[in-house]
Design an enzyme around this catalytic site. Structure first.
Site, short mmCIF file in Angstrom:
data_model
loop_
_atom_site.label_atom_id
_atom_site.label_comp_id
_atom_site.label_asym_id
_atom_site.label_seq_id
_atom_site.Cartn_x
_atom_site.Cartn_y
_atom_site.Cartn_z
N PHE A 35 0.84 -1.20 0.00
CA PHE A 35 0.00 0.00 0.00
C PHE A 35 0.88 1.25 0.00
CE2 PHE A 35 -2.33 3.24 2.60
CZ PHE A 35 -3.18 3.66 1.59
N LYS A 90 -7.25 -0.97 11.57
CA LYS A 90 -7.28 -2.44 11.47
C LYS A 90 -5.87 -3.00 11.33
CE LYS A 90 -10.28 -4.54 8.83
NZ LYS A 90 -11.10 -4.85 7.63
N THR A 91 -5.02 -2.31 10.56
CA THR A 91 -3.65 -2.78 10.40
C THR A 91 -2.93 -2.81 11.74
OG1 THR A 91 -3.54 -1.93 8.14
CG2 THR A 91 -1.44 -2.33 9.25
N ARG A 105 2.66 -18.91 19.27
CA ARG A 105 2.76 -20.31 18.83
C ARG A 105 4.21 -20.75 18.66
NH1 ARG A 105 -1.60 -18.53 15.81
NH2 ARG A 105 -0.39 -18.27 13.90
N TYR A 144 -4.47 6.49 13.52
CA TYR A 144 -3.06 6.10 13.67
C TYR A 144 -2.64 6.11 15.14
CZ TYR A 144 2.01 6.05 12.86
OH TYR A 144 3.35 5.73 12.88
N LYS A 148 -1.97 2.66 17.28
CA LYS A 148 -0.67 2.31 17.84
C LYS A 148 -0.74 2.14 19.36
CE LYS A 148 2.26 2.38 14.27
NZ LYS A 148 3.16 1.27 13.93
N THR A 174 11.68 10.28 11.70
CA THR A 174 12.82 9.65 11.05
C THR A 174 12.83 10.01 9.57
OG1 THR A 174 12.67 7.80 12.61
CG2 THR A 174 13.99 7.45 10.63
N ARG A 185 5.73 14.14 4.45
CA ARG A 185 6.56 14.31 5.65
C ARG A 185 7.55 15.45 5.44
NH1 ARG A 185 7.32 8.13 7.89
NH2 ARG A 185 7.07 7.46 5.74
#
Length: 312
Positions: A35, A90-91, A105, A144, A148, A174, A185
């Protein structure tokens, strides 16, 4: 040699991390839905026998045998994460659940790339890890910020309840090569505008401050954090504590490029933080880490990078 999964591995930060891990002799699986990531970012790794790329969206489960997981998957610039706010959160949330389940696991160590955005528009300055933040939970940036923050909660609960071996870092601003020229940015924006002699756009008065860290320093901090003993889980601020105003940054870039650009001012976006500076005391103590690349040196590299890649 370790087998390492990097989600978001074709992104700006992820591609630099993959490069470093492969150079150290580790086998790396790069997981990305592309994406905001780019195949161009990892093209130099494609023929390396230690590197594998898989197109996958981490909002869906993924299974593989690995020793370590770096979770970097999530759009990070406001332009991209506000484009599909629901997918962004969702991500962060479903992605964390899926990768934490995998780590559980496998008994693999997993690092969450969190963000300074969890501090919101801070009323404590500089920001230590003990500060809980000042975040608007219903604003345009909250997909966002709160995503997070929820991911950090999930990491801590999986650690407490299932003893998953977690690490949490909070990444501050960064910059470096492979930043997308259109991601909005500030460092990349200013450098490209200056190289094209276009007006440099500052939102607000330009007195708001940021702390800018070069990508190589961040990658070093991430790996150092992953390599700490299991007992130390963070969170840890990874950022450059040297503070600059946005106006200072613009003036520095204009001077370095010899640009004819003029500075123009636009209204400040909603919920944009007024100041952002990490307290890196914990990183110094626990990781033996602090940034080594000064802003002048890093900007010189950015100017050279965009001159070459964009033929400016």
């Amino acid at each position: 040699m370790k087998r390492i999964l990097v989600s978001g591995g074709a992104g700006f930060i992820g591609s630099h991390l993959c490069t470093r891990l492969v150079s150290e002799g580790h086998e790396v699986i790069c997981l990305d839905n592309f994406f905001t990531g780019s195949k161009q970012n990892i093209a130099h790794l494609m023929d390396n026998r230690l590197f594998e790329v898989v197109r996958h969206d981490i909002t869906y489960p993924y299974s593989v045998e690995v020793d370590e997981i770096y979770n970097l998957a999530c759009p990070a610039s406001p332009i991209h994460y506000q484009h599909d706010a629901i997918q962004t959160i969702k991500t962060s949330v479903m992605g964390a659940i899926n990768l934490l389940g995998l780590a559980n696991r496998l008994n693999a160590k997993i690092l969450q790339a969190s963000t300074s955005e969890i501090y919101g528009d801070p009323i404590v300055h500089p920001q230590p890890e003990s500060y809980w933040g000042n975040v608007n939970p219903i604003g345009v940036r909250s997909c966002y910020d709160e995503g997070k923050r929820c991911a950090e909660t999930l990491f801590m609960d999986y650690h407490r309840q299932n003893e998953v071996r977690i690490k949490i870092i909070r990444i501050f601003n960064t910059y470096g090569p492979r930043m997308q020229p259109n991601d909005g940015r500030v460092v990349s924006n200013f450098v490209i505008q200056a190289l094209q002699d276009k007006d440099i756009t500052i939102y607000g008065t330009g007195d708001q401050t940021r702390s800018f860290q070069y990508i190589d320093d961040l990658v070093d901090g991430m790996i150092r954090m992953m390599d700490t003993e299991d007992e130390f889980i963070g969170p840890v601020n990874i950022g450059n504590p040297t503070e600059f105003s946005i106006r200072e940054l613009a003036e520095k870039i204009i001077k370095k490029t010899g640009s004819k650009s003029k500075i123009v001012f636009e209204p400040l976006p909603h919920d944009d933080p007024k100041q952002r500076q990490p307290d890196i005391t914990l990183a110094r103590q626990k990781l033996g880490w602090e940034p080594t690349t000064q802003l002048d040196e890093g900007i010189d590299r950015m100017i050279a990078y965009f001159k070459e890649t964009l033929n400016l």
